[in-house]
Design an enzyme around this catalytic site. Structure first.
Site, mmCIF file in Angstrom:
data_model
loop_
_atom_site.group_PDB
_atom_site.id
_atom_site.type_symbol
_atom_site.label_atom_id
_atom_site.label_comp_id
_atom_site.label_asym_id
_atom_site.label_seq_id
_atom_site.Cartn_x
_atom_site.Cartn_y
_atom_site.Cartn_z
ATOM 1 N N GLY A 88 60.194 3.758 -80.857
ATOM 2 C CA GLY A 88 59.463 4.779 -80.096
ATOM 3 C C GLY A 88 59.629 6.152 -80.712
ATOM 4 N N TYR A 109 59.247 -1.269 -63.235
ATOM 5 C CA TYR A 109 59.857 -0.330 -64.199
ATOM 6 C C TYR A 109 61.358 -0.208 -63.920
ATOM 7 C CZ TYR A 109 61.208 3.862 -66.690
ATOM 8 O OH TYR A 109 61.873 4.750 -67.510
ATOM 9 N N LEU A 119 64.671 13.012 -64.442
ATOM 10 C CA LEU A 119 63.396 13.692 -64.713
ATOM 11 C C LEU A 119 63.445 14.452 -66.038
ATOM 12 C CD1 LEU A 119 60.627 14.380 -63.238
ATOM 13 C CD2 LEU A 119 61.691 16.600 -62.779
ATOM 14 N N GLY A 150 57.995 17.128 -71.102
ATOM 15 C CA GLY A 150 57.686 17.377 -72.514
ATOM 16 C C GLY A 150 57.518 16.118 -73.340
ATOM 17 N N THR A 151 57.380 14.950 -72.702
ATOM 18 C CA THR A 151 57.137 13.707 -73.446
ATOM 19 C C THR A 151 55.818 13.107 -72.929
ATOM 20 O OG1 THR A 151 58.119 12.025 -71.988
ATOM 21 C CG2 THR A 151 59.646 13.312 -73.333
HETATM 22 N N1 LIG Z 1 60.654 10.871 -69.887
HETATM 23 C C1 LIG Z 1 61.408 10.510 -68.884
HETATM 24 O O1 LIG Z 1 61.411 11.174 -67.814
HETATM 25 C C2 LIG Z 1 62.324 9.318 -68.991
HETATM 26 C C3 LIG Z 1 63.353 9.207 -68.055
HETATM 27 C C4 LIG Z 1 64.204 8.122 -68.132
HETATM 28 C C5 LIG Z 1 64.061 7.184 -69.128
HETATM 29 N N2 LIG Z 1 63.038 7.298 -70.021
HETATM 30 C C6 LIG Z 1 62.928 6.247 -71.051
HETATM 31 O O2 LIG Z 1 63.109 6.828 -72.331
HETATM 32 C C7 LIG Z 1 62.343 6.143 -73.309
HETATM 33 C C8 LIG Z 1 61.453 7.118 -74.047
HETATM 34 O O3 LIG Z 1 60.635 7.790 -73.114
HETATM 35 P P1 LIG Z 1 59.721 9.033 -73.520
HETATM 36 O O4 LIG Z 1 59.748 9.949 -72.351
HETATM 37 O O5 LIG Z 1 60.098 9.548 -74.843
HETATM 38 O O6 LIG Z 1 58.282 8.321 -73.543
HETATM 39 P P2 LIG Z 1 57.033 8.560 -74.515
HETATM 40 O O7 LIG Z 1 56.919 9.985 -74.915
HETATM 41 O O8 LIG Z 1 55.883 7.914 -73.820
HETATM 42 O O9 LIG Z 1 57.418 7.695 -75.812
HETATM 43 C C9 LIG Z 1 57.484 6.295 -75.740
HETATM 44 C C10 LIG Z 1 57.587 5.726 -77.151
HETATM 45 O O10 LIG Z 1 57.643 4.303 -77.051
HETATM 46 C C11 LIG Z 1 56.767 3.758 -78.010
HETATM 47 N N3 LIG Z 1 56.266 2.465 -77.576
HETATM 48 C C12 LIG Z 1 55.711 2.125 -76.391
HETATM 49 N N4 LIG Z 1 55.322 0.846 -76.396
HETATM 50 C C13 LIG Z 1 55.633 0.357 -77.624
HETATM 51 C C14 LIG Z 1 55.463 -0.903 -78.254
HETATM 52 N N5 LIG Z 1 54.878 -1.938 -77.626
HETATM 53 N N6 LIG Z 1 55.882 -1.048 -79.525
HETATM 54 C C15 LIG Z 1 56.465 -0.030 -80.188
HETATM 55 N N7 LIG Z 1 56.662 1.183 -79.649
HETATM 56 C C16 LIG Z 1 56.240 1.377 -78.377
HETATM 57 C C17 LIG Z 1 55.626 4.780 -78.126
HETATM 58 O O11 LIG Z 1 55.031 4.695 -79.422
HETATM 59 P P3 LIG Z 1 53.580 4.117 -79.742
HETATM 60 O O12 LIG Z 1 52.713 4.368 -78.545
HETATM 61 O O13 LIG Z 1 53.165 4.881 -80.951
HETATM 62 O O14 LIG Z 1 53.825 2.680 -80.019
HETATM 63 C C18 LIG Z 1 56.405 6.085 -78.015
HETATM 64 O O15 LIG Z 1 56.869 6.472 -79.284
HETATM 65 C C19 LIG Z 1 61.586 5.052 -72.545
HETATM 66 O O16 LIG Z 1 62.290 3.839 -72.656
HETATM 67 C C20 LIG Z 1 61.585 5.552 -71.101
HETATM 68 O O17 LIG Z 1 61.499 4.485 -70.188
HETATM 69 C C21 LIG Z 1 62.173 8.344 -69.992
#
Ligand SMILES: NC(=O)c1ccc[n+]([C@@H]2O[C@H](COP(=O)([O-])OP(=O)(O)OC[C@H]3O[C@@H](n4cnc5c(N)ncnc54)[C@H](OP(=O)(O)O)[C@@H]3O)[C@@H](O)[C@H]2O)c1
Length: 285
Positions: free
Chosen positions: A7, A150, A182, A185-186
């Protein structure tokens, strides 16, 4: 030896890639969107290498891992796997949720993460050194309406991480689960709400949430702990987020019974006769 971050095309993963490269480590970034990975490589240069693969496709993942051998020496062995790729889709109650969304979340957050871990672990055990850092979520620990699959997938990530520790007992391989709250910015909420940026942005409005850099800094800190130290789990929230009371559903009380019917010829109710004490106190007034 390299850090493999899944990711890496967005959010936490891209921030981690930047932070690790800045700190001097060779990084391999995996994701589906090659254009995003190449844009990041433009910024990070040769210390960042790309694996374009869909984590839910085992054949593609195997091919990507096999192609590590074509990369420069420093990238061929994975010293740290950051299982960061993941997603949530929708916020509907379970009885209304789209089952295809559930399957995508399970395939990515659970099956993909488990498969990649299974493929990378043997070389870490053989070297008696390595680190698996899994991105969980506070959703694993605190249920909320619409969190259904989730939250359950992140509970898997938490328990899988702890169970890995048990299996890796006696080896030098470390395992941590990082559980953020929470974080703005992503693309996370944008993906969850299927491109509805108004709904996604509203979540982060007028509050100071965590940033992807906060998470990247934390993951780098974990990696740099001494080899004898293992942080099992790390739960992080912004100060602006805390806990709410558990809701209790109450049924409305039944209406009071109607007064008994009064017969038309019933005598008017007589005032109650006063007691001696009441008459005496009236007389003293
Ligand atoms: N943001 C939050 O508030 C938050 C809070 C708690 C936990 N998290 C966890 O932290 C992690 C990252 O979150 P984020 O906020 O950085 O989300 P994000 O900005 O949506 O990034 C998610 C990443 O996962 C990749 N991805 C998704 N499906 C994929 C697949 N099938 N194969 C390969 N890559 C895949 C996407 O790349 P592509 O689309 O290019 O494949 C992207 O690079 C996640 O596991 C999320 O559940 C996030």
């Amino acid at each position: 030896m390299a850090i493999l971050i899944t990711g890496a095309s967005a959010g936490f993963g891209a921030a981690m890639a930047r932070r690790f490269v800045q700190a001097g480590y060779p990084v391999v970034g995996m994701a589906r969107r090659g254009d995003k990975l190449h844009a990041l490589k433009e910024q990070l240069g040769d210390m960042f290498q790309i694996l374009e693969a869909d984590l839910t496709d085992k054949i593609a993942v195997d091919a990507a891992l096999g192609s590590l051998h074509n990369l420069p020496e420093a990238f061929r062995q994975i010293d740290c796997l950051v299982n960061n790729a993941g997603l949530a889709l929708g916020l509907d109650p379970a009885q209304e949720a789209d089952f295809d969304d559930w399957e995508t979340v399970i395939q990515t957050n659970i099956v993909g993460l488990a498969y990649l871990t299974r493929q990378v672990l043997p070389q870490m055990v053989a070297r008696n050194k390595g680190y698996i850092i899994n991105l969980g979520s506070i959703a694993a620990n605190y249920p909320y309406p619409g969190g259904n699959v989730y939250g359950a997938s992140k509970a898997f990530v938490r328990q899988f991480s702890l169970n890995l520790r048990a299996d890796l007992h006696g080896t030098g391989v470390r395992v941590s689960v990082v559980e953020p709250g929470l974080c703005g910015g992503t693309e996370f909420s944008y993906v969850r709400f299927k491109g509805d940026s108004e709904r996604a942005d509203a979540l982060y409005r007028h509050t100071d949430s965590l940033s992807a850099d906060d998470i990247a800094e934390t993951v780098l800190w974990l990696y740099q702990r001494p080899a004898h130290m293992n942080v099992n789990s790390l739960e992080i929230m912004p100060v602006s987020q805390s806990f709410g009371a558990l809701p209790v559903h109450r049924t409305p009380p039944p209406p009071p019974p109607p007064p008994p019917p009064v017969a038309a010829d019933a005598p008017a109710p007589q005032p109650k006769e006063k007691t001696l004490l009441e008459r005496l106190s009236d007389w003293l007034k």
